[in-house]
Design a protein around this motif. Structure first.
Motif, PDB file in Angstrom:
ATOM      1  N   HIS A 151       0.435  -1.185   0.161  1.00  0.00           N
ATOM      2  CA  HIS A 151       0.011   0.039  -0.083  1.00  0.00           C
ATOM      3  C   HIS A 151       0.978   0.839  -0.424  1.00  0.00           C
ATOM      4  O   HIS A 151       1.654   1.687   0.946  1.00  0.00           O
ATOM      5  CB  HIS A 151      -0.780   0.075   1.374  1.00  0.00           C
ATOM      6  CG  HIS A 151      -2.318   0.872   0.705  1.00  0.00           C
ATOM      7  ND1 HIS A 151      -2.108   2.882   1.278  1.00  0.00           N
ATOM      8  CD2 HIS A 151      -3.583   1.095   1.170  1.00  0.00           C
ATOM      9  CE1 HIS A 151      -2.861   3.255   1.331  1.00  0.00           C
ATOM     10  NE2 HIS A 151      -3.718   1.953   1.234  1.00  0.00           N
ATOM     11  N   GLU A 152       0.931   1.883  -1.399  1.00  0.00           N
ATOM     12  CA  GLU A 152       1.755   2.631  -1.247  1.00  0.00           C
ATOM     13  C   GLU A 152       1.371   4.439  -0.139  1.00  0.00           C
ATOM     14  O   GLU A 152       2.542   4.572   0.260  1.00  0.00           O
ATOM     15  CB  GLU A 152       1.776   3.480  -2.713  1.00  0.00           C
ATOM     16  CG  GLU A 152       2.473   2.822  -3.894  1.00  0.00           C
ATOM     17  CD  GLU A 152       3.622   2.207  -3.665  1.00  0.00           C
ATOM     18  OE1 GLU A 152       3.942   1.451  -3.166  1.00  0.00           O
ATOM     19  OE2 GLU A 152       4.998   2.361  -2.207  1.00  0.00           O
ATOM     20  N   GLY A 153       0.398   4.654   0.042  1.00  0.00           N
ATOM     21  CA  GLY A 153       0.450   6.003   1.311  1.00  0.00           C
ATOM     22  C   GLY A 153       0.256   5.079   2.834  1.00  0.00           C
ATOM     23  O   GLY A 153       0.981   6.178   2.537  1.00  0.00           O
ATOM     24  N   LEU A 154       0.379   3.777   2.291  1.00  0.00           N
ATOM     25  CA  LEU A 154       0.476   3.019   3.656  1.00  0.00           C
ATOM     26  C   LEU A 154       2.136   3.388   4.336  1.00  0.00           C
ATOM     27  O   LEU A 154       3.028   3.897   5.355  1.00  0.00           O
ATOM     28  CB  LEU A 154      -0.076   2.144   4.382  1.00  0.00           C
ATOM     29  CG  LEU A 154       0.448   1.161   5.086  1.00  0.00           C
ATOM     30  CD1 LEU A 154      -0.515   1.920   6.497  1.00  0.00           C
ATOM     31  CD2 LEU A 154      -0.081   0.047   5.482  1.00  0.00           C
ATOM     32  N   ILE A 214      -8.776  -2.888   2.540  1.00  0.00           N
ATOM     33  CA  ILE A 214      -7.957  -2.766   1.770  1.00  0.00           C
ATOM     34  C   ILE A 214      -6.404  -3.719   1.743  1.00  0.00           C
ATOM     35  O   ILE A 214      -6.453  -4.164   2.676  1.00  0.00           O
ATOM     36  CB  ILE A 214      -6.931  -1.660   2.625  1.00  0.00           C
ATOM     37  CG1 ILE A 214      -6.276  -1.458   3.825  1.00  0.00           C
ATOM     38  CG2 ILE A 214      -7.943  -0.546   1.775  1.00  0.00           C
ATOM     39  CD1 ILE A 214      -5.670  -0.206   4.264  1.00  0.00           C
ATOM     40  N   GLU A 215      -5.604  -3.337   0.785  1.00  0.00           N
ATOM     41  CA  GLU A 215      -4.518  -4.406   1.135  1.00  0.00           C
ATOM     42  C   GLU A 215      -3.462  -3.850   1.515  1.00  0.00           C
ATOM     43  O   GLU A 215      -3.342  -2.870   1.270  1.00  0.00           O
ATOM     44  CB  GLU A 215      -4.731  -5.288  -0.465  1.00  0.00           C
ATOM     45  CG  GLU A 215      -5.615  -6.202  -1.165  1.00  0.00           C
ATOM     46  CD  GLU A 215      -4.670  -6.720  -2.822  1.00  0.00           C
ATOM     47  OE1 GLU A 215      -6.197  -7.550  -2.813  1.00  0.00           O
ATOM     48  OE2 GLU A 215      -3.663  -6.878  -2.999  1.00  0.00           O
ATOM     49  N   VAL A 216      -2.315  -4.405   2.249  1.00  0.00           N
ATOM     50  CA  VAL A 216      -1.115  -4.393   2.308  1.00  0.00           C
ATOM     51  C   VAL A 216       0.228  -5.360   2.567  1.00  0.00           C
ATOM     52  O   VAL A 216      -0.834  -6.117   2.008  1.00  0.00           O
ATOM     53  CB  VAL A 216      -0.681  -3.722   4.120  1.00  0.00           C
ATOM     54  CG1 VAL A 216      -2.156  -2.221   4.337  1.00  0.00           C
ATOM     55  CG2 VAL A 216      -0.897  -4.724   4.880  1.00  0.00           C
ATOM     56  N   SER A 217       1.242  -5.047   2.154  1.00  0.00           N
ATOM     57  CA  SER A 217       1.729  -6.283   2.308  1.00  0.00           C
ATOM     58  C   SER A 217       2.674  -6.572   3.304  1.00  0.00           C
ATOM     59  O   SER A 217       2.452  -6.020   4.598  1.00  0.00           O
ATOM     60  CB  SER A 217       3.571  -5.551   1.785  1.00  0.00           C
ATOM     61  OG  SER A 217       4.023  -4.635   2.706  1.00  0.00           O
TER      62      SER A 217
END
Ligand code: N7A
Ligand code: ZN
Length: 260
Positions: A151-154, A214-217
């Protein structure tokens, strides 16, 4: 199950586990087929001003991204809400494994983590501390996190977490737009009357839980787990994981949702 034993280990839960006389406690399991369509539910209006973002704080249970809530610059309106609610902080709950970590569940499905965006009713009250005492005082948006693409924003937030590794540490954090953490369709949600999931467990929360996760790595969530529950001077350091509450009885409440 074992994950509840793990979360009960934190000092947070040494006291009474249930709020006295609690009949609207959170979190709960969301039974999808039991949710009722409410035709009066409106679209949500979120207006977050990145300039109100101020700092990240490790409070010994989660890490809080705190907003300057002295004016109505970052607000939530609509949905089930009659008034305007002001964003004061957001934080997360997660597990030691990707297999669990969320506080709410969907037909018993667990997510790896859960985001809570905390707002208080600024039409009716002057401070969070006042609103937390009233049954229509707070509104918390819940967003489930699942493991997938980064997630780029995170990442902007993940990058500062090492600076708040220990309990009571704080780091300046500005111009962050919290709306980047919301799913594409914010008008697909469940809503119910509940409580804070940590003491004071106040029964003041209108919960608005997003249906879309939402997706996060995996690596981003691993940085959450690198935080510590303990302060720098404590000799035994404890990883900040499993910071979720056990699920609470529904007690006849209905889960409302928007007409499909
Ligand atoms: N996990 S949760 O239900 O979203 C939640 C949100 C806020 C809080 N508490 C909070 O923000 N306290 C700030 C000051 C409290 C004054 O009574 C506790 C739990
Ligand atoms: Zn929370």
């Amino acid at each position: 199950s074992s994950r509840y034993v793990l979360s009960a280990l934190h000092p947070m839960w040494q006291g009474p586990l249930a709020a006295p006389g609690g009949n609207r406690q959170s979190p709960i399991d969301i039974r999808v087929r039991k949710s009722v369509f409410d035709p009066h539910l409106e679209p949500l209006t979120l207006e977050y001003d990145p300039r109100t973002c101020s700092q990240v704080w490790n409070n010994g249970y989660s890490f809080l991204v705190e907003y300057n809530d002295t004016t109505d610059k970052s607000t939530l309106k609509g949905g089930p809400l009659e008034d305007t609610f002001r964003l004061c902080q957001f934080h997360f709950h997660w597990g030691e494994s990707n297999a669990w970590g969320s506080e709410h569940t969907v037909d018993r499905r667990l997510f790896a983590a859960e985001l809570h965006l905390v707002h208080w009713n600024s039409n009716k009250y002057k401070l969070f501390e006042e609103a937390v005492l009233e049954e229509n005082g707070l509104a918390v948006i819940g967003v489930f996190l699942k493991i997938g693409k980064r997630h780029e924003g995170l990442q902007k937030l993940v990058d500062v977490l090492p600076a708040v590794r220990h309990k009571d540490s704080v780091v300046e954090f500005t111009s962050f737009d919290a709306s980047c953490l919301l799913p594409a369709n914010i008008d697909d949600y469940w809503t119910y009357a509940g409580s804070l999931t940590t003491p004071p467990l106040s029964e003041a929360v209108t919960w608005i839980i997003m249906k879309q996760p939402i997706e996060v790595s995996h690596d981003q969530l691993a940085v959450f787990r690198s935080l510590l529950f303990t302060s720098a001077e404590e000799e035994v350091q404890k990883s900040m994981v499993n910071n979720f509450r056990v699920q609470q009885p529904l007690k006849g409440r209905t889960m409302e949702t928007i007409p499909e």
